[in-house]
Design an enzyme around this catalytic site. Structure first.
Site, PDB file in Angstrom:
ATOM      1  CG  ASP A  93      -2.243   0.664   1.108  1.00 51.06           C
ATOM      2  OD1 ASP A  93      -2.066   1.648   0.345  1.00 51.06           O
ATOM      3  OD2 ASP A  93      -3.181   0.172   1.695  1.00 51.06           O
ATOM      4  CG  ASP A 195      -4.384   5.892   1.209  1.00 53.57           C
ATOM      5  OD1 ASP A 195      -5.255   5.090   1.322  1.00 53.57           O
ATOM      6  OD2 ASP A 195      -4.066   7.003   1.436  1.00 53.57           O
ATOM      7  CD  GLU A 258      -8.513   4.448  -1.053  1.00 55.79           C
ATOM      8  OE1 GLU A 258      -9.440   4.363  -0.385  1.00 55.79           O
ATOM      9  OE2 GLU A 258      -7.767   5.302  -0.942  1.00 55.79           O
ATOM     10  CG  HIS A 323      -8.834  -0.628   5.212  1.00 59.97           C
ATOM     11  ND1 HIS A 323      -8.684  -0.571   3.897  1.00 59.97           N
ATOM     12  CD2 HIS A 323      -8.365   0.619   5.530  1.00 59.97           C
ATOM     13  CE1 HIS A 323      -8.070   0.366   3.470  1.00 59.97           C
ATOM     14  NE2 HIS A 323      -7.785   1.285   4.445  1.00 59.97           N
ATOM     15  CG  ASP A 324     -10.935   2.880   4.245  1.00 56.44           C
ATOM     16  OD1 ASP A 324     -10.446   2.812   5.483  1.00 56.44           O
ATOM     17  OD2 ASP A 324     -10.678   2.958   3.270  1.00 56.44           O
TER      18      ASP A 324
HETATM   19  C1  GLC Z   1      -7.589   5.820   2.200  1.00 54.61           C
HETATM   20  C2  GLC Z   1      -7.646   4.526   3.313  1.00 54.61           C
HETATM   21  C3  GLC Z   1      -8.029   5.043   4.479  1.00 54.61           C
HETATM   22  C4  GLC Z   1      -6.933   6.156   4.978  1.00 54.61           C
HETATM   23  C5  GLC Z   1      -7.018   7.317   4.125  1.00 54.61           C
HETATM   24  C6  GLC Z   1      -6.138   8.168   4.350  1.00 54.61           C
HETATM   25  O1  GLC Z   1      -8.914   6.224   1.939  1.00 54.61           O
HETATM   26  O2  GLC Z   1      -8.221   3.309   2.486  1.00 54.61           O
HETATM   27  O3  GLC Z   1      -7.891   3.941   5.566  1.00 54.61           O
HETATM   28  O4  GLC Z   1      -7.445   6.465   6.385  1.00 54.61           O
HETATM   29  O5  GLC Z   1      -6.945   6.842   2.612  1.00 54.61           O
HETATM   30  O6  GLC Z   1      -4.525   7.652   3.833  1.00 54.61           O
END
Ligand code: GLC
Length: 529
Positions: A93, A195, A258, A323-324
């Site tokens: 990641d 990310d 993402e 995970h979100d």
């Molecule tokens: C993305 C991740 C999340 C994180 C955010 C800031 O959305 O999936 O878990 O808190 O970015 O990095």
């Protein structure tokens, strides 16, 4: 398969109630390479780099080091080697939008306005009344600007104030971040999940975001404005191209961005935008299923549209939980989760699963004292907290679900672990875990399920039916209703089909089908012609 390292397996060496790299190594056999393995092809790990953990690793203070909580670089090298020995690819990641406020670059940048690293970040003067430079909001609540007293300027943070945004207009930042990717690809890492990319591109004049007139109290306060200028500036694709170019310097690497669809621009252009940068090496997640109503029409519309707009060489990455977001079995129900397993694993491209999804893990119950997620702490009681989806993997009915030998863990083990765990499901032919194995096997044996044509056949209020065609032919029929459905197969089927997988009734596997098929409530069948 996405692994959230904190919650996968605590190794006996560290035994601190937090998962780690040695723990993951000890579970690789579960994933692939042994008799009872699940049979997945790749893992991606949420961040394992040095971090003060304000956002559990999404605040990186050294991109090229492993956080001691997870282990050492040697542990990582071992993980990579052991995974490759089992033919499991490893993805990491990468957090390009922001660093930790403890990153050396930010520490330097804060020393003075003329420090060489100042322009790695986005510092601006206050407005004449002392307020922040504009109205941009932080995803995690409040203004996106934090006052820096020592140098008397604000700095931008799209997430926590401990996550200052990098200035991607600065070519030194571009080079430094490309260098991070080179480092990991050079080590043999197979791919990168990048990310929060939409925030990397922001309007250079830092214009105010327009007020969202549809916003109502009670909603996530981040949506009080329309994020027109704080994200997606025209330069964004160029920044992403820097990443795909680095991937291209090596053989056989991939990047998954993402990103998700939103209501700000036409869906067609959103799907094309990121998927067109370099479709051979990079694609984007499709997260839509996480926010969809559970209905045949809704899922059919989402998939038909996505497949229609995806550029020719692009690959879909359907992701139904992460995970979100709330876990699939909690969001839609257990039976529904089984049906969606059949759907997700028969769609084109690369399906991305979240650890525990294969056993139907449910959201954990987190008491106010147990809350860890900074989002929940800053914007409480709106159901936005992400802890419930991050509880430890449920391996067995041993104490702490076999996750740790300690009697506590960083988030509580879900209380349903005695009735729902890997070991139990490994002993049942009709478990969700077994269904996943069947479906993974099917994908492996029949490449048409990965690369074949996707053709919509039928959508009614209850049924979504499609076909996967190429050197072979499969028909997938999903009954989204709670009633039994009799479904006529297309009359040009022209073959005798047989059932090769069923979401619920495994006894149907092998059954021959000609003109019609009967599906019980929430059943999904895969038919081979
Ligand atoms: C993305 C991740 C999340 C994180 C955010 C800031 O959305 O999936 O878990 O808190 O970015 O990095």
């Amino acid at each position: 398969m996405q692994i959230y390292p904190r919650s996968y397996q605590d190794s006996s060496a560290s035994n601190d109630g937090v998962g780690d790299l040695r723990g993951i190594i000890s579970r690789l056999g579960y994933l692939k390479g042994e008799k009872d393995s699940l049979g997945i092809d790749a893992i991606w790990l949420s961040p394992i780099f040095t971090s003060p953990m304000h956002d559990f690793g999404y605040d990186v203070s050294d991109y090229k080091e492993i956080d001691p909580l997870f282990g050492t670089m040697q542990d990582f090298d071992d993980l990579l080697r052991e995974a490759h020995a089992r033919d499991i690819r490893v993805m990491l990641d990468f957090v390009p939008n922001h660093t930790s406020s403890e990153h050396q670059w930010f520490i330097e940048a804060c020393k003075s306005r003329t420090n060489p690293y100042r322009d790695y970040y986005i510092f601006r003067d206050a407005r004449p009344d002392g307020s922040p430079p504009n109205n941009w909001l932080s995803v995690f609540g409040g203004s996106a600007w934090q006052w820096h007293e020592q140098t008397k300027q604000y700095y931008l943070h799209s997430f926590l104030s401990q996550q200052p945004d990098l200035n991607w207009q600065n070519t030194a930042v571009q080079q430094a971040m490309a260098d991070v990717l080179r480092f990991w690809f050079g080590k043999g890492v197979d791919g990168i999940r990048a990310d929060a990319i939409r925030w990397m591109g922001k309007n250079i004049d830092l214009l105010d975001d327009p007020i969202n007139s549809a916003f109502t109290a009670g909603q996530d306060p981040y949506h009080a404005v329309e994020h027109r200028y704080s994200r997606f500036s025209p330069e964004l694709n160029g920044y992403l191209k820097i990443m795909t170019d680095v991937a291209r310097e090596h053989d056989d690497k991939i990047l998954i961005f993402e990103d998700h669809l939103d209501s700000l621009s036409p869906v067609e252009s959103q799907i094309r935008r990121i998927n067109s940068i370099d479709p051979e090496v990079a694609g984007a997640f499709n997260f839509e299923a996480m926010h969809r109503q559970f209905s045949a029409r809704s899922f059919s519309e989402m998939i038909n549209r996505y497949q229609a707009y995806l550029p020719a060489q692009a690959r879909a990455f359907y992701c139904f939980s992460n995970h979100d977001e709330s876990r699939l079995a909690s969001r839609f129900g257990e039976k529904q989760a089984r049906m969606l397993a059949v759907l997700q694993l028969t769609l084109p491209g690369t399906p991305v699963l979240y650890y525990g999804q294969e056993i139907g893990m449910r959201d954990g119950v987190i008491s106010p004292e147990e809350v860890q997620d900074p989002f929940e702490k800053r914007v409480p009681n709106k159901g936005l907290g992400r802890d419930p989806a991050r509880t430890p993997m449920q391996w067995s009915d041993e104490p702490m679900a076999g996750f740790t030998k300690l009697n506590r863990s960083w988030l509580p083990v879900n209380s349903d672990y005695v009735a729902n765990n890997v070991r139990l499901q490994q002993h049942s032919n009709n478990s969700l875990l077994s269904l996943h194995k069947t479906l993974f096997n099917l994908r492996k044996q029949h490449h048409v399920l990965l690369h074949g044509e996707f053709k919509h056949l039928q959508t009614t209020s209850d049924i979504f039916m499609f076909e996967r065609k190429g050197e072979e032919r499969f028909i997938v029929v999903c009954n989204f209703s709670e009633q039994t459905a009799h479904v006529l197969l297309p009359h040009n089927l022209d073959c005798e089909a047989h059932v090769v997988a069923a979401a619920h009734n495994a006894a149907m596997v092998g059954e021959k089908v000609r003109d019609s098929v009967t599906l019980e409530a929430l059943e999904a069948l895969v038919l081979a012609c």
